[in-house]
Write a protein that holds these residues in place. Sequence first.
Motif, PDB file in Angstrom:
ATOM      1  N   ILE A   1     -27.673 -34.523  25.998  1.00 11.51           N
ATOM      2  CA  ILE A   1     -28.748 -34.130  25.083  1.00 11.51           C
ATOM      3  C   ILE A   1     -29.104 -32.660  25.292  1.00 11.51           C
ATOM      4  N   LYS A   2     -29.053 -32.249  26.544  1.00 11.49           N
ATOM      5  CA  LYS A   2     -29.373 -30.856  26.850  1.00 11.49           C
ATOM      6  C   LYS A   2     -28.426 -29.906  26.107  1.00 11.49           C
ATOM      7  N   ALA A   3     -27.140 -30.251  26.110  1.00  8.82           N
ATOM      8  CA  ALA A   3     -26.158 -29.410  25.434  1.00  8.82           C
ATOM      9  C   ALA A   3     -26.496 -29.281  23.949  1.00  8.82           C
TER      10      ALA A   3
ATOM     11  N   GLN B   1     -31.430 -24.680  19.803  1.00  6.25           N
ATOM     12  CA  GLN B   1     -32.141 -23.453  20.131  1.00  6.25           C
ATOM     13  C   GLN B   1     -31.394 -22.232  19.606  1.00  6.25           C
ATOM     14  N   LYS B   2     -30.061 -22.303  19.794  1.00  4.25           N
ATOM     15  CA  LYS B   2     -29.249 -21.167  19.335  1.00  4.25           C
ATOM     16  C   LYS B   2     -29.358 -20.995  17.818  1.00  4.25           C
ATOM     17  N   LEU B   3     -29.375 -22.124  17.095  1.00 10.34           N
ATOM     18  CA  LEU B   3     -29.522 -22.063  15.638  1.00 10.34           C
ATOM     19  C   LEU B   3     -30.842 -21.398  15.269  1.00 10.34           C
ATOM     20  N   ILE B   4     -31.901 -21.813  15.945  1.00 10.06           N
ATOM     21  CA  ILE B   4     -33.224 -21.244  15.651  1.00 10.06           C
ATOM     22  C   ILE B   4     -33.217 -19.738  15.919  1.00 10.06           C
TER      23      ILE B   4
ATOM     24  N   THR C   1     -19.954 -19.197  13.593  1.00 12.54           N
ATOM     25  CA  THR C   1     -20.700 -19.439  14.837  1.00 12.54           C
ATOM     26  C   THR C   1     -21.779 -20.494  14.604  1.00 12.54           C
ATOM     27  N   ILE C   2     -22.421 -20.417  13.449  1.00 13.49           N
ATOM     28  CA  ILE C   2     -23.414 -21.444  13.106  1.00 13.49           C
ATOM     29  C   ILE C   2     -22.734 -22.810  13.044  1.00 13.49           C
ATOM     30  N   PHE C   3     -21.600 -22.838  12.353  1.00  8.67           N
ATOM     31  CA  PHE C   3     -20.866 -24.098  12.252  1.00  8.67           C
ATOM     32  C   PHE C   3     -20.503 -24.652  13.632  1.00  8.67           C
ATOM     33  N   LYS C   4     -20.180 -23.756  14.547  1.00 10.46           N
ATOM     34  CA  LYS C   4     -19.758 -24.216  15.875  1.00 10.46           C
ATOM     35  C   LYS C   4     -20.861 -24.925  16.649  1.00 10.46           C
ATOM     36  N   GLN C   5     -22.104 -24.837  16.161  1.00 12.76           N
ATOM     37  CA  GLN C   5     -23.190 -25.566  16.823  1.00 12.76           C
ATOM     38  C   GLN C   5     -23.269 -27.018  16.328  1.00 12.76           C
ATOM     39  N   CYS C   6     -22.328 -27.400  15.453  1.00 15.44           N
ATOM     40  CA  CYS C   6     -22.289 -28.768  14.933  1.00 15.44           C
ATOM     41  C   CYS C   6     -21.832 -29.771  15.979  1.00 15.44           C
ATOM     42  N   ASP C   7     -22.369 -30.964  15.862  1.00 21.68           N
ATOM     43  CA  ASP C   7     -21.897 -32.087  16.663  1.00 21.68           C
ATOM     44  C   ASP C   7     -21.685 -33.291  15.767  1.00 21.68           C
ATOM     45  N   LEU C   8     -20.980 -34.258  16.312  1.00 20.19           N
ATOM     46  CA  LEU C   8     -20.840 -35.549  15.647  1.00 20.19           C
ATOM     47  C   LEU C   8     -22.234 -36.097  15.355  1.00 20.19           C
TER      48      LEU C   8
ATOM     49  N   CYS D   1     -24.228 -25.406   5.310  1.00 20.22           N
ATOM     50  CA  CYS D   1     -25.614 -25.377   5.801  1.00 20.22           C
ATOM     51  C   CYS D   1     -25.902 -26.608   6.650  1.00 20.22           C
ATOM     52  N   PHE D   2     -26.783 -26.433   7.588  1.00 15.05           N
ATOM     53  CA  PHE D   2     -27.292 -27.586   8.329  1.00 15.05           C
ATOM     54  C   PHE D   2     -28.313 -28.329   7.488  1.00 15.05           C
ATOM     55  N   LEU D   3     -28.302 -29.655   7.579  1.00 10.07           N
ATOM     56  CA  LEU D   3     -29.389 -30.431   6.983  1.00 10.07           C
ATOM     57  C   LEU D   3     -30.218 -31.117   8.065  1.00 10.07           C
ATOM     58  N   THR D   4     -29.530 -31.609   9.107  1.00 11.00           N
ATOM     59  CA  THR D   4     -30.232 -32.184  10.252  1.00 11.00           C
ATOM     60  C   THR D   4     -29.375 -32.031  11.499  1.00 11.00           C
ATOM     61  N   LYS D   5     -29.950 -31.410  12.510  1.00 12.33           N
ATOM     62  CA  LYS D   5     -29.249 -31.333  13.793  1.00 12.33           C
ATOM     63  C   LYS D   5     -29.614 -32.566  14.611  1.00 12.33           C
TER      64      LYS D   5
END
Length: 496
Positions: free
Chosen positions: A8-10, A16-19, A95-102, A128-132
């Motif tokens: 969860i921390k990861a 945080q990076k997205l923000i 880089t934004i996309f790289k913050q994506c997770d399953l 675009c992100f809709l929900t992280k």
Amino acid sequence: MQNESQLIKARKEKLQKLIEMGVNPYPAKAKRTNLIADILAESEKFIKEEKGVVLVGRIRSLRKMGKVSFFHLEDKSGKIQIYIRRDDVGENNYTIFKQCDLGDFVNVFGKVFYTQTGELSIHTEKFCFLTKSIRPLPVVKEIEEEGKKVFYDQFVDKELRYRKRYLDLLLNPEVKETFITRSKIIKMMREFLDNKDFIEVETPILQPQYGGAEAQPFITKHNKLDMDLYLRIADELYLKRLIIGGFEKVYEVCKDFRNEGMDRMHNPEFTMIELYQAYADYNDIMNLVEEMLTEIAKEISGGLQFEYDGAQIDMTKPWKRASIISLIKEYANIDIEKMTLEEMIDFCKQNEIELEIKTYGKIIDEIFKHFVEPNLIQPIFVTDYPKEISPLAKSKPDNPDIVERFEIFISGLEIGNAFTELNDPIDQRARLENQTEKRKLGDLSANEVDEDFLEAMEYGMPPTGGLGLGVDRIVMLFTNSHSIKDVIFFPQMRSV
RNA sequence: GGGCCAGUAACUCAGUCGGUAGAGUAUCGCCCUUUUAAGGCGAGAGUCGAAGGUUCGAAUCCUUUCUGGCUCACCA
């Protein structure tokens, strides 16, 4: 759990990076031009027209590489692969996309194309992100081999599946299908009854006095009124009041609550459909339910034959109709009608049937359960029960000890119970008072006398046929589910 | 309530004769511009359901207990 917080921390760090990058990870608005299924259905058209599409959905698989990545996006209609390239969306966006997770929800803007390996995909132009999501979904990998889906590390822990149904729904596709079927079945039942001029009604769940079945209730309390209330165990007595009040055909899709044991057939709260039809008797009700269930079978199973629990079920009309006494004759080889109570008790002893209550009705019920019930695979109406175990049903004209009642059994599941309703207020009072006697003798499932109901009946209730159908069990049958827990979204579990 | 089985990392599972815990996936780092159970190299991650006992030493043996599954009985 420390390890969990590591995962969860990861994700929180990515959030945080997205923000920090000025990206809102939880925007209020999403855009969509097409369902994924639209694109799958008309892929050639989309490719030819080179029209941009905008999709929404959840990331269900993810293959990130240095400067190019693939993932599968899933919406309610289906799944499609998304292709995203750094040089197309720009360094910053990649880089934004790289913050994506399953498990993240995203908005994808792009064009439809085929990859080198021939998979229909979306070539991303904007993202675009809709929900992280900050909690990882259990990892299930899925591939297609020879047209069949093969799963790796499938989410199978039954306890977790029941407790966290949202995960079960996401990770085991057939679960969703089961519940879609459930919804269809209930919808069809309503349509069937509506078309026959039944009206759907609602009666109290919180009742000052419970009745209509033999079961122990849940008790609750109204604070302001300072009175105990019971969660209904059945709707019967209220629906009959409506028949008395002048409605001729009523039904209710009802949650009922019984404070008793749980197993693969029983959940403390469950769904019934109860219906009452004035000027009908139990034969009319048999015809009605036979027609209703065969229509559902045709629609849901695509025919009148289907498999349940390893057995081939054939719902073709007419279903067998046989009295409980004739079935005992058939399967236990005895003629109850010619036996004395003593002979019947002896017979039970010889066959190791334990009897707690040694009365005529109870013994017949026990012999039936022991010898007959396990054999009832094909649909059958078991008719003409002992009066003693049926306090709300009308006696047969030719035998006061037997009532006009039937139960439906399919594949050993008891899925319905019905009778020609007792409408003689004097007889009804005597039977209910008899129940109270049983209760005084320690039978906790016996009811108290409902004076208001008796008073209503004294004004006059027309001859009426009534039915209760176990909706959960019917869904089990049509979805080949072994346990009632598999057809109830959130089955009752012990608290952990 | 009875019987049987299970519980070890986020998921799926190994763990021999009792010697202080492993794999794959997932995660993190680096590499990787058409991949698909992506791949390569490296790293981190565990109160072995819980409690007690035996033992120099317990995931492992014993007792109790919790949760779940299957099943029998009972209620519906």
